[in-house]
Scaffold this motif. Structure first.
Motif, PDB file in Angstrom:
ATOM      1  N   CYS A 131      52.311 -11.437  29.640  1.00  0.00           N
ATOM      2  CA  CYS A 131      51.890 -12.517  30.523  1.00  0.00           C
ATOM      3  C   CYS A 131      50.747 -12.018  31.407  1.00  0.00           C
ATOM      4  CB  CYS A 131      53.078 -12.990  31.367  1.00  0.00           C
ATOM      5  SG  CYS A 131      52.666 -14.270  32.568  1.00  0.00           S
ATOM      6  N   VAL A 132      49.632 -12.781  31.450  1.00  0.00           N
ATOM      7  CA  VAL A 132      48.475 -12.389  32.254  1.00  0.00           C
ATOM      8  C   VAL A 132      47.999 -13.573  33.080  1.00  0.00           C
ATOM      9  CG1 VAL A 132      47.701 -10.616  30.632  1.00  0.00           C
ATOM     10  CG2 VAL A 132      46.859 -12.963  30.372  1.00  0.00           C
ATOM     11  N   ASP A 133      47.352 -13.261  34.191  1.00  0.00           N
ATOM     12  CA  ASP A 133      46.710 -14.277  35.014  1.00  0.00           C
ATOM     13  C   ASP A 133      45.396 -14.654  34.329  1.00  0.00           C
ATOM     14  OD1 ASP A 133      45.449 -15.823  36.915  1.00  0.00           O
ATOM     15  OD2 ASP A 133      45.990 -14.533  38.598  1.00  0.00           O
ATOM     16  N   ALA A 134      45.297 -15.906  33.899  1.00  0.00           N
ATOM     17  CA  ALA A 134      44.134 -16.342  33.122  1.00  0.00           C
ATOM     18  C   ALA A 134      42.929 -16.677  33.979  1.00  0.00           C
ATOM     19  CB  ALA A 134      44.512 -17.553  32.273  1.00  0.00           C
ATOM     20  N   THR A 135      43.068 -16.627  35.301  1.00  0.00           N
ATOM     21  CA  THR A 135      41.965 -16.973  36.191  1.00  0.00           C
ATOM     22  C   THR A 135      40.796 -16.018  35.988  1.00  0.00           C
ATOM     23  OG1 THR A 135      43.566 -17.737  37.841  1.00  0.00           O
ATOM     24  CG2 THR A 135      41.298 -17.392  38.574  1.00  0.00           C
ATOM     25  N   LYS A 189      49.046 -20.567  25.940  1.00  0.00           N
ATOM     26  CA  LYS A 189      49.013 -21.077  27.311  1.00  0.00           C
ATOM     27  C   LYS A 189      50.415 -21.267  27.855  1.00  0.00           C
ATOM     28  CE  LYS A 189      46.964 -24.661  30.204  1.00  0.00           C
ATOM     29  NZ  LYS A 189      46.111 -25.875  30.250  1.00  0.00           N
ATOM     30  N   LYS A 227      47.578 -21.607  35.172  1.00  0.00           N
ATOM     31  CA  LYS A 227      47.095 -20.324  35.685  1.00  0.00           C
ATOM     32  C   LYS A 227      47.425 -19.137  34.790  1.00  0.00           C
ATOM     33  CE  LYS A 227      47.075 -17.426  39.829  1.00  0.00           C
ATOM     34  NZ  LYS A 227      47.573 -17.237  41.207  1.00  0.00           N
ATOM     35  N   TYR A 228      48.565 -19.179  34.098  1.00  0.00           N
ATOM     36  CA  TYR A 228      49.031 -18.029  33.341  1.00  0.00           C
ATOM     37  C   TYR A 228      49.036 -18.305  31.842  1.00  0.00           C
ATOM     38  CZ  TYR A 228      50.490 -15.969  37.759  1.00  0.00           C
ATOM     39  OH  TYR A 228      50.506 -15.438  39.014  1.00  0.00           O
ATOM     40  N   SER A 229      48.800 -17.254  31.079  1.00  0.00           N
ATOM     41  CA  SER A 229      48.822 -17.333  29.617  1.00  0.00           C
ATOM     42  C   SER A 229      49.413 -16.050  29.059  1.00  0.00           C
ATOM     43  CB  SER A 229      47.410 -17.526  29.050  1.00  0.00           C
ATOM     44  OG  SER A 229      46.925 -18.819  29.253  1.00  0.00           O
ATOM     45  N   ASP A 253      50.868 -21.673  40.992  1.00  0.00           N
ATOM     46  CA  ASP A 253      50.685 -20.468  41.786  1.00  0.00           C
ATOM     47  C   ASP A 253      51.889 -19.543  41.712  1.00  0.00           C
ATOM     48  OD1 ASP A 253      48.160 -21.228  42.626  1.00  0.00           O
ATOM     49  OD2 ASP A 253      48.954 -22.412  44.280  1.00  0.00           O
ATOM     50  N   GLU A 254      52.897 -19.943  40.935  1.00  0.00           N
ATOM     51  CA  GLU A 254      54.089 -19.128  40.820  1.00  0.00           C
ATOM     52  C   GLU A 254      54.016 -18.251  39.577  1.00  0.00           C
ATOM     53  OE1 GLU A 254      57.477 -21.628  40.778  1.00  0.00           O
ATOM     54  OE2 GLU A 254      56.958 -22.666  42.641  1.00  0.00           O
ATOM     55  N   LEU A 255      54.461 -17.011  39.704  1.00  0.00           N
ATOM     56  CA  LEU A 255      54.540 -16.138  38.540  1.00  0.00           C
ATOM     57  C   LEU A 255      55.640 -16.647  37.623  1.00  0.00           C
ATOM     58  CD1 LEU A 255      53.564 -13.492  37.210  1.00  0.00           C
ATOM     59  CD2 LEU A 255      55.441 -12.335  38.381  1.00  0.00           C
TER      60      LEU A 255
END
Length: 288
Positions: free
Chosen positions: A72-76, A122, A126-128, A192-194
């Motif tokens: 899991c990574v922050d896609a921003t 996806k 935010k996360y992917s 905005d939540e992990l």
């Protein structure tokens, strides 16, 4: 390097260029038809620490192992090319050699765009997931790109990703919806939540990757899955990709030897595409 003498190469080439009177097909050394693959065996999910894995062994001794890992990574701020990593290791070749890098580039271009279009990586806005593929070619006796694409296909078919746990904001939205409040559920409440994942429940990645077919051009004939001997006398080779029930990009030509190097005609391209359109559905069905 071919182990055949010049006379043996010419004899083999003449056989592959010729056509017999019964079915108008060239005479291949192992008796296969122009659209017939060599037998192969595939084992799935034999690596317990990976999300998916495949061991492919061809009848000529080629052995390929592919494993997949997701994180899991922050896609921003990430580019579309940052969600796929392919590590290719071929026995007997340096990792930075042209041979390895060319093959890795073809695999990446073939897979990445289709992977992003599918949206299977996806998680939310935010996360992917980030997909890492480790490809190890333990032994090879012909150009292995087609077999690698098959091993990647079965690996991704067997790849499972963790299921999301419902967040507190989603639970509150569901409760509000069930209570009759005039408040639609905001599907982006948890951006905005992990993401929190279930420790045990998994779900399939649900992605069918493109397949790459090698078509050797010898004279006017187009031959699928060329062996080492056939590759040594081939004029050229076309890499034809198949995805979502149709031939797709990239379609690329490569040279399989240093002795017979020629171009290809529109007729070669047309024959190769028709050949792939004929055999690909059966290959997909077998791999599934």
């Amino acid at each position: 390097m071919s182990l055949l003498s010049v006379t043996e190469q010419e004899y083999l080439r003449t056989s592959l260029e010729s056509k017999n009177n019964n079915n108008l097909q060239p005479i291949r050394p192992d008796g296969r038809k122009i659209d017939q693959f060599r037998p192969m065996g595939i084992s799935l999910d034999f690596l317990p620490t990976s999300n998916g894995s495949t061991r492919l062994v061809s009848s000529d001794g080629t052995e390929i192992i592919v494993s997949s890992k997701v994180e899991c990574v922050d896609a921003t701020g990430l580019d579309l090319g940052d969600f796929l990593v392919i590590d290719l290791d071929i026995q007997g070749y340096r990792d930075d050699s042209i041979y390895v890098n060319q093959m890795k580039s073809i695999l990446y271009k073939s897979l990445n765009s289709k992977l992003m279009e599918s949206g299977c990586l996806k998680i939310n806005a935010k996360y992917s997931f980030k997909l890492c593929l480790d490809v190890l070619v333990l032994s090879k006796f012909s150009y292995p790109l087609s077999l690698i694409s098959m091993a990647i296909y079965t690996t991704l078919q067997s790849t499972n990703v963790p299921m999301l746990l419902e967040s507190e904001s989603e639970k509150n939205a569901n409760i509000s919806g069930r209570s009759g409040a005039n408040q639609p559920k905001d599907i982006e409440l948890n951006i905005d939540e992990l993401p929190q994942f279930n420790d045990y429940d998994m779900k399939p990645l649900n992605f069918q990757s493109p397949l790459i077919f090698l078509i050797a051009l010898i004279g006017d004939n187009c031959i699928v899955d060329p062996s080492e001997l056939e590759s040594s006398v081939a004029d050229n080779c076309l890499l034809v990709s198949f995805y979502d029930k149709k031939v797709t990009a990239p379609i690329k030509s490569i040279s399989l030897n240093d002795s017979y190097i020629k171009g290809f005609t529109p007729q070669h391209l047309q024959k190769s595409i028709k050949l792939v359109e004929k055999i690909a559905p059966d290959v997909v069905a077998a791999l599934n």
